[in-house]
Design an enzyme around this catalytic site. Structure first.
Site, PDB file in Angstrom:
ATOM      1  N   ASP A  63       0.808  -1.216   0.000  1.00  0.00           N
ATOM      2  CA  ASP A  63       0.000   0.000   0.000  1.00  0.00           C
ATOM      3  C   ASP A  63       0.846   1.273   0.000  1.00  0.00           C
ATOM      4  OD1 ASP A  63       0.898  -0.549   2.583  1.00  0.00           O
ATOM      5  OD2 ASP A  63      -1.079  -1.057   3.333  1.00  0.00           O
ATOM      6  N   ASP A 132      -7.828  -2.464  14.074  1.00  0.00           N
ATOM      7  CA  ASP A 132      -9.208  -2.739  13.654  1.00  0.00           C
ATOM      8  C   ASP A 132      -9.299  -3.999  12.784  1.00  0.00           C
ATOM      9  OD1 ASP A 132      -8.096  -1.884  11.267  1.00  0.00           O
ATOM     10  OD2 ASP A 132      -9.441  -0.164  10.991  1.00  0.00           O
ATOM     11  N   HIS A 134      -7.480  -4.634  10.036  1.00  0.00           N
ATOM     12  CA  HIS A 134      -7.161  -4.490   8.594  1.00  0.00           C
ATOM     13  C   HIS A 134      -5.869  -5.223   8.223  1.00  0.00           C
ATOM     14  CE1 HIS A 134      -4.986  -0.389   9.431  1.00  0.00           C
ATOM     15  NE2 HIS A 134      -4.069  -1.325   9.308  1.00  0.00           N
TER      16      HIS A 134
HETATM   17  C1  F6R Z   1       1.277  -1.362   6.091  1.00  0.00           C
HETATM   18  C2  F6R Z   1       0.017  -2.109   6.187  1.00  0.00           C
HETATM   19  C3  F6R Z   1      -0.809  -2.067   7.414  1.00  0.00           C
HETATM   20  C4  F6R Z   1      -0.003  -2.240   8.691  1.00  0.00           C
HETATM   21  C5  F6R Z   1      -0.903  -2.129   9.911  1.00  0.00           C
HETATM   22  C6  F6R Z   1      -0.128  -2.258  11.200  1.00  0.00           C
HETATM   23  O1  F6R Z   1       1.893  -1.594   4.846  1.00  0.00           O
HETATM   24  O2  F6R Z   1      -0.340  -2.731   5.241  1.00  0.00           O
HETATM   25  O3  F6R Z   1      -1.775  -3.082   7.355  1.00  0.00           O
HETATM   26  O4  F6R Z   1       0.630  -3.489   8.672  1.00  0.00           O
HETATM   27  O5  F6R Z   1      -1.557  -0.906   9.895  1.00  0.00           O
HETATM   28  O6  F6R Z   1       0.696  -1.150  11.349  1.00  0.00           O
HETATM   29  P1  F6R Z   1       1.835  -1.127  12.433  1.00  0.00           P
HETATM   30  O7  F6R Z   1       2.790  -2.211  12.075  1.00  0.00           O
HETATM   31  O8  F6R Z   1       2.464   0.216  12.320  1.00  0.00           O
HETATM   32  O9  F6R Z   1       1.176  -1.375  13.744  1.00  0.00           O
END
Ligand code: F6R
Length: 256
Positions: A63, A132, A134
Site C-alpha cells: 500500500d 481494527d 485491517h
Molecule cells: C502497512 C500495512 C498495514 C499495517 C498495519 C499495522 O503496509 O499494510 O496493514 O501493517 O496498519 O501497522 P503497524 O505495524 O504500524 O502497527
C-alpha cells in the site's frame, strides 16, 4: 493457520526472517509482497543482517498513501528505502510500490494487478494487522474479494498512524492498497503481530468468524498462512497453549 508465539517481537521476527531466508535460498527469483509500519521493522533489520542475495528478487508493496510526495519521510516509498532497500542488493527495477501520485489512480491499480500477475504471482506476502483488523489498508467491511484500489482510512487507523505524522490532521485519508483478493492469491501469507494493542483484533481474526468486519479473518481460508507473534499480541487467544504445543513439537517432516 500456523500460529507461532515467541516471547519477544525480536524472536518472532527472527522466525519470520528464517522463513523468508529459506524461500530466497530455495527460489532466488522469488516474488515477495512487503508491508510497512512499525511491525516489520525487526524483520527487515534481521533480513539485512543475513547473507542473502536479493539480486533476483522482485517485490510488491501492499500500500501507499495518496497525495503524499514520494520523498515525504512518511511515504511508504521512503520507509522501504530507508528500512530495507538501501541495505540490500535488490535491483531498483524489481521494486514495486503503489504510486499514490499517479494521475489515473484506478488505471494505475489495474496496472499494478497486471504486474503482479506478469511476475508470476507473489510467493510470500508479509502482513501486519491493524488494531481494527485491517490487512494492507483493507479496512473493516472491505470486500473479501477486492483487488488493488483506493480505500478511505477509518478514524481508528488515522488515530493509530498519527504517531508517525505528529497529528491526526496530517495523516492522509486515502490510500492505494492491494485488495483482499490480491493478498489471498499469494502462495504464502506471513502475518506478524506485536504488542497487546493488537491482541483483540488478532484473537478475533484467528479464533472468531470469518467476516469482512475483521479483514484479517479471511486468512483462515488461506492454505498456507503463518503468523509470528509475541506474547502481548497472543494474550487474548483462547487456544494459545495448543498453538505453543504444536510449534514446539513440530515434526521435522512437516514443512508447512
Ligand atoms: C502497512 C500495512 C498495514 C499495517 C498495519 C499495522 O503496509 O499494510 O496493514 O501493517 O496498519 O501497522 P503497524 O505495524 O504500524 O502497527
Amino acid at each position: 493457520m500456523e500460529i507461532i508465539i515467541q516471547e519477544t517481537k525480536e524472536a518472532a521476527a527472527d522466525v519470520a526472517a528464517r522463513i523468508i531466508a529459506g524461500l530466497l535460498r530455495k527460489k532466488p527469483d522469488a516474488v515477495l509482497g512487503l508491508a510497512t509500519g512499525s511491525t516489520p521493522l525487526p524483520l527487515y533489520k534481521r533480513l539485512i543482517g543475513m547473507d542473502l542475495d536479493w539480486s533476483g528478487v522482485t517485490t510488491f508493496n501492499l500500500d501507499e498513501y495518496i497525495g503524499l510526495p514520494r520523498e515525504h519521510p512518511q511515504s511508504y516509498h521512503s520507509f522501504m528505502w530507508e528500512n530495507l532497500f538501501h541495505h540490500i542488493n535488490i535491483r531498483p527495477e524489481n521494486i514495486h510500490i503503489p504510486d499514490g501520485n499517479a494521475e489515473d489512480i484506478p488505471g494505475f491499480c489495474g496496472e499494478y494487478e497486471k504486474r503482479i500477475h506478469n511476475s508470476g504471482g507473489i510467493d510470500l506476502q508479509v502482513l501486519g494487522i491493524g488494531t481494527d483488523g485491517h490487512i494492507g489498508f483493507n479496512e473493516p467491511t472491505s470486500s473479501l474479494a477486492s483487488r488493488t484500489r483506493i480505500k478511505t482510512l477509518t478514524q481508528q487507523t488515522i488515530a493509530d498512524n498519527a504517531r508517525f505524522f505528529g497529528s491526526e490532521e496530517d495523516v492522509p485519508r486515502h490510500v492505494i492498497t492491494m485488495g483482499i483478493g490480491t493478498i489471498m492469491e499469494a502462495r504464502q501469507n506471513l502475518l506478524l503481530a506485536f504488542g497487546e494493542n493488537k491482541a483483540q483484533a488478532f484473537a478475533e481474526a484467528v479464533e472468531g468468524p470469518i467476516t469482512s468486519v475483521n479483514p484479517a479473518s479471511i486468512l483462515q481460508m488461506h492454505p498456507v498462512a503463518k503468523v509470528c507473534l509475541d506474547e502481548g499480541a497472543a494474550s487474548r487467544l483462547q487456544r494459545a497453549d495448543y498453538y505453543r504445543w504444536v510449534y514446539d513439537n513440530k515434526p521435522v517432516w512437516q514443512t508447512f
